[in-house]
Write a protein that holds these residues in place. Structure first.
Motif, PDB file in Angstrom:
ATOM      1  N   ILE B  17      23.394 -19.463 -31.424  1.00 50.93           N
ATOM      2  CA  ILE B  17      22.836 -20.637 -30.777  1.00 50.93           C
ATOM      3  C   ILE B  17      22.826 -21.830 -31.746  1.00 50.93           C
ATOM      4  O   ILE B  17      22.958 -22.979 -31.355  1.00 50.93           O
ATOM      5  CB  ILE B  17      21.417 -20.314 -30.247  1.00 50.93           C
ATOM      6  N   PHE B  20      26.230 -23.470 -31.888  1.00 45.08           N
ATOM      7  CA  PHE B  20      26.429 -24.256 -30.688  1.00 45.08           C
ATOM      8  C   PHE B  20      25.614 -25.543 -30.751  1.00 45.08           C
ATOM      9  O   PHE B  20      26.085 -26.622 -30.408  1.00 45.08           O
ATOM     10  CB  PHE B  20      26.014 -23.402 -29.480  1.00 45.08           C
ATOM     11  N   PHE B  21      24.397 -25.409 -31.240  1.00 42.83           N
ATOM     12  CA  PHE B  21      23.506 -26.555 -31.375  1.00 42.83           C
ATOM     13  C   PHE B  21      24.130 -27.641 -32.238  1.00 42.83           C
ATOM     14  O   PHE B  21      24.063 -28.829 -31.936  1.00 42.83           O
ATOM     15  CB  PHE B  21      22.179 -26.082 -31.979  1.00 42.83           C
ATOM     16  N   VAL B  24      26.708 -29.562 -30.304  1.00 40.69           N
ATOM     17  CA  VAL B  24      26.069 -30.450 -29.320  1.00 40.69           C
ATOM     18  C   VAL B  24      25.459 -31.664 -30.018  1.00 40.69           C
ATOM     19  O   VAL B  24      25.586 -32.799 -29.553  1.00 40.69           O
ATOM     20  CB  VAL B  24      24.985 -29.689 -28.516  1.00 40.69           C
ATOM     21  N   GLN B  25      24.792 -31.402 -31.167  1.00 41.58           N
ATOM     22  CA  GLN B  25      24.156 -32.487 -31.923  1.00 41.58           C
ATOM     23  C   GLN B  25      25.147 -33.580 -32.310  1.00 41.58           C
ATOM     24  O   GLN B  25      24.798 -34.747 -32.388  1.00 41.58           O
ATOM     25  CB  GLN B  25      23.549 -31.935 -33.223  1.00 41.58           C
ATOM     26  N   SER B  32      21.802 -31.795 -21.451  1.00 42.47           N
ATOM     27  CA  SER B  32      21.609 -30.452 -21.970  1.00 42.47           C
ATOM     28  C   SER B  32      20.756 -29.574 -21.068  1.00 42.47           C
ATOM     29  O   SER B  32      19.633 -29.917 -20.729  1.00 42.47           O
ATOM     30  CB  SER B  32      20.979 -30.503 -23.360  1.00 42.47           C
ATOM     31  N   GLY B  34      20.402 -26.625 -22.314  1.00 42.56           N
ATOM     32  CA  GLY B  34      20.335 -25.614 -23.363  1.00 42.56           C
ATOM     33  C   GLY B  34      18.976 -25.516 -24.030  1.00 42.56           C
ATOM     34  O   GLY B  34      18.833 -24.881 -25.059  1.00 42.56           O
ATOM     35  N   ILE B  35      17.985 -26.164 -23.426  1.00 37.08           N
ATOM     36  CA  ILE B  35      16.721 -26.299 -24.129  1.00 37.08           C
ATOM     37  C   ILE B  35      15.697 -25.275 -23.659  1.00 37.08           C
ATOM     38  O   ILE B  35      15.368 -25.214 -22.481  1.00 37.08           O
ATOM     39  CB  ILE B  35      16.156 -27.722 -23.953  1.00 37.08           C
ATOM     40  N   GLY B  36      15.219 -24.488 -24.605  1.00 39.08           N
ATOM     41  CA  GLY B  36      14.258 -23.439 -24.277  1.00 39.08           C
ATOM     42  C   GLY B  36      12.819 -23.874 -24.439  1.00 39.08           C
ATOM     43  O   GLY B  36      11.995 -23.127 -24.925  1.00 39.08           O
ATOM     44  N   GLU B  37      12.516 -25.099 -24.075  1.00 38.04           N
ATOM     45  CA  GLU B  37      11.110 -25.515 -24.116  1.00 38.04           C
ATOM     46  C   GLU B  37      10.845 -26.464 -22.958  1.00 38.04           C
ATOM     47  O   GLU B  37      11.751 -27.130 -22.466  1.00 38.04           O
ATOM     48  CB  GLU B  37      10.761 -26.185 -25.447  1.00 38.04           C
ATOM     49  N   ASP B  39      10.060 -29.547 -20.604  1.00 37.87           N
ATOM     50  CA  ASP B  39      10.312 -30.977 -20.800  1.00 37.87           C
ATOM     51  C   ASP B  39       9.030 -31.783 -20.612  1.00 37.87           C
ATOM     52  O   ASP B  39       9.006 -32.958 -20.877  1.00 37.87           O
ATOM     53  CB  ASP B  39      11.382 -31.466 -19.816  1.00 37.87           C
ATOM     54  N   ALA B 346      25.722 -29.251 -21.698  1.00 40.45           N
ATOM     55  CA  ALA B 346      25.510 -28.119 -22.597  1.00 40.45           C
ATOM     56  C   ALA B 346      24.768 -26.986 -21.899  1.00 40.45           C
ATOM     57  O   ALA B 346      23.687 -27.182 -21.361  1.00 40.45           O
ATOM     58  CB  ALA B 346      24.717 -28.559 -23.819  1.00 40.45           C
ATOM     59  N   ARG B 362      23.519 -19.319 -20.052  1.00 39.61           N
ATOM     60  CA  ARG B 362      22.108 -19.591 -19.770  1.00 39.61           C
ATOM     61  C   ARG B 362      21.920 -21.070 -19.490  1.00 39.61           C
ATOM     62  O   ARG B 362      22.340 -21.915 -20.279  1.00 39.61           O
ATOM     63  CB  ARG B 362      21.218 -19.192 -20.952  1.00 39.61           C
ATOM     64  N   ALA B 366      13.999 -26.118 -17.551  1.00 34.56           N
ATOM     65  CA  ALA B 366      12.906 -26.888 -18.170  1.00 34.56           C
ATOM     66  C   ALA B 366      13.466 -28.253 -18.552  1.00 34.56           C
ATOM     67  O   ALA B 366      13.389 -28.691 -19.695  1.00 34.56           O
ATOM     68  CB  ALA B 366      12.377 -26.151 -19.392  1.00 34.56           C
ATOM     69  N   THR B 367      14.080 -28.898 -17.591  1.00 36.18           N
ATOM     70  CA  THR B 367      14.757 -30.173 -17.784  1.00 36.18           C
ATOM     71  C   THR B 367      14.489 -30.979 -16.515  1.00 36.18           C
ATOM     72  O   THR B 367      14.434 -30.398 -15.440  1.00 36.18           O
ATOM     73  CB  THR B 367      16.270 -29.923 -17.930  1.00 36.18           C
TER      74      THR B 367
END
Lengths: 203, 389
Positions: B17, B20-21, B24-25, B32, B34-37, B39, B346, B362, B366-367
């Motif tokens: 990950i 990949f990050f 993307v950065q 994205s 791709g964010i596991g937190e 928003d 992403a 995945r 959460a976006t």
């Protein structure tokens, strides 16, 4: 459950007759208590109302997708809510600093003498009918009516209070507060928080 | 001279990950998923309570175990939501996120070479944490046909003579898998039979949809005395940056975990702990509102993905969908790289979470909905271009 407002019952009945789209059609008309199906539909109604409150212009097919329903079902529900007078209208939320800068808004506390027969209702509706009055509430506490008045300028607002409002017999006194700045209106912020910086990919 | 790195650390592979990050950065205007937190920012009443605590000068260390009031709140919360009672003063430890709690639990129970079972696809840090605790990671591959739930029979087959513990994560990151109470009961019975310690990471438990309820493995007979119940405030309360997690377990194990915690961390930050009290005691409405929002986004994303021909199950928990991309003829990584390069969207290749994640990607919901809509439109274009090519 018996306390649930009757309008909800009316709406279920309406949807039953108007639309064949709803998969759950509770039997409501005879019973005072809504059935399981009716409760399910009521939750959908709540969800639809919440989405409309956030954005009344949200395309109905998008709403349908969010709620796992068909577009027809959503449209029928909204039509029923409108027909039953649950939804009375839709309005934009304006940023007055960018539009109509000369307009003044005042919140006015009004003390009135209630009438023997009508209580506050007749006099409140008389006040509410003025074009300048945008909102009018009966409130508890130190005064009786809380009204929101919009006028093209300060002079017009003052003359409304002095000539129209205060001269009504039942009005004992008024206290006028002019709006200086709006921070939040109907749930919408007028000054936004800076977006936080999130990482683009996290585990 | 180069400083020598310990063998067991050097051998831990770089996280897929993270690779990949970094790609993307380096790009701009990427949408994205791709964010596991969450928003959402932490609900205001929680932030406000933390500000109030700061104003009162609450800035010192706390008890190693965590603020006593927070431990009482945790005990009450766990009793109400999971139906298990833990003694606040001896069976609860407040940690720096669930990650720290997992690390502590593993270090407290493992002797070098002890085996720990975990189910893949899974959160990227489980296997490395086991290795860092000098244990041997023992993987169980879950199956697409089971919606990536864990089969008791697969668990039993995977047990080896050195196996000491089982790590569970339901609802699962990245698959959104949940367990039926019936299958969970069978898992519990296997754990009792083989005398396994269970580390149950239940961080997504509040994010259970369609009115479903979450059943913790701790509630089954014989489990409380062998289970470390792990939970935290990051996901349900949108508090990732506060770093507050907790472990509930029998007192002697909490005591052992606390030993490691006090010498390495001392205590979780008091600001986070004060915020956590407010969250657990008054956060119910905020959690419900966020859950409702996630559920709507899930509905949107699932129907969009299926319409573009990517087979996608509607997850009953977490904020991830794990669609199958095999119909495009690409591998997970090829699909994700292609989508990123040609459409600037992403998603994370399923293989970042384990071998059996191949054929999946995945997508996090959460976006914000606006972002999701753009991402879905672009993904649909990508899929139809792949098909016509």
């Amino acid at each position: 459950m018996a306390l649930m407002c009757h309008w909800k019952d009316n709406i279920f009945a309406k949807i039953k007759s108007k639309s064949s789209g709803w998969r759950f059609q509770g039997k409501v008309s005879s019973a005072r208590l809504p059935s399981w199906g009716a409760l399910f539909m009521m939750r959908s109604m709540e969800e639809i109302i919440q989405l409309l409150q956030k954005n009344a212009l949200m395309p109905r097919d998008e709403m349908a997708r969010l709620l796992n329903k068909s577009k027809d079902e959503v449209e029928a529900a909204i039509a029923a809510l409108e027909a039953d007078g649950v939804i009375l209208g839709y309005q934009p939320v304006l940023n007055r600093e960018k539009w109509g800068t000369n307009t003044v808004t005042a919140v006015i506390e009004v003390k009135i003498t209630p009438e023997r027969d009508g209580g506050f209702d007749r006099i409140a509706s008389r006040i509410a009918k003025f074009e300048e009055v945008k909102s009018c509430y009966l409130v508890s506490g130190g005064y009786d009516l809380l009204i929101v008045v919009e006028a093209p300028n300060l002079r017009a607002a003052a003359s409304f209070v002095a000539e129209k409002l205060s001269t009504i017999d039942a009005v004992q006194s008024t206290a006028t507060h002019f709006r200086l700045k709006t921070y939040k209106e109907n749930g919408t912020f007028h000054h936004f928080e800076a977006a936080s910086e999130r990482l683009a990919v996290t585990p | 001279m180069s400083i020598p790195i310990a063998d067991h650390i050097r051998e831990i592979p770089r996280s897929g990950i993270r690779d990949f990050f970094e790609i993307v950065q380096s790009m701009e205007d990427v949408v994205s998923l791709g964010i596991g937190e969450p928003d959402f920012a932490t609900p205001w009443h929680i932030r406000e309570a933390a500000i109030f605590a700061l104003e009162r000068g609450r800035t010192g260390y706390t008890s190693n175990l965590g603020l006593p009031r927070l431990r009482r709140s945790i005990s009450t919360y766990v009793k109400e939501h999971f139906g298990i009672r833990y003694e606040p003063l001896s069976e609860v430890l407040v940690t720096v996120g669930v990650s720290e709690a997992i690390d502590l639990a593993l270090r407290a129970i493992l002797n070098p070479g002890d085996g720990v079972l975990y189910h893949e696809p899974c959160y990227v840090s489980y296997a490395p944490t086991i290795v860092m605790a000098r244990g041997e990671p023992q993987v169980i591959q879950t199956r697409d046909e089971d919606a990536f739930a864990l089969r008791a029979s697969d668990l039993e087959k995977a047990i080896r003579p050195n196996t000491r513990a089982l790590m569970l994560n339901f609802p699962t990151n990245p698959t959104g898998a949940t367990m039926s109470p019936e299958e969970m009961e069978k898992i519990a019975a296997v754990c009792v039979k083989h005398n396994l310690v269970v580390l149950s990471d239940e961080i997504y438990s509040e994010l259970t949809f369609d009115g479903g309820t979450h059943t913790s493995i701790v509630t089954f007979p014989g489990m409380k005395e062998r289970t470390v119940f792990l939970h935290g405030l990051s996901k349900a309360f949108a508090m990732t940056g506060w770093r507050i997690g907790f472990a509930c377990a029998p007192a002697p194990l909490i005591e052992a975990m606390m030993k490691i915690h006090q010498y390495s961390i001392l205590c979780a930050s008091i600001m986070g702990q004060d915020a956590a009290i407010e969250a657990l005691e008054h956060g119910e409405t905020s959690v419900a509102a966020m859950r409702a929002e996630y559920q709507m986004r899930r509905n949107y994303i699932v129907s969009s993905l299926n319409e573009m021909g990517l087979d996608c199950r509607s997850p009953r928990g977490s904020f991830y969908v794990f669609p199958k991309i095999t119909s495009t003829g690409l591998s997970s990584r090829e699909f994700s790289m292609g989508l990123l390069n040609s459409k600037m969207v992403a998603v994370v290749p399923g293989t970042a979470f384990g071998k059996c994640g191949e054929g999946h990607v995945r997508c996090s919901f959460a976006t914000g909905l606006e972002q999701i809509k753009v991402a879905m439109t672009r993904m649909a274009e990508y899929c139809s271009e792949l098909r016509s090519a």
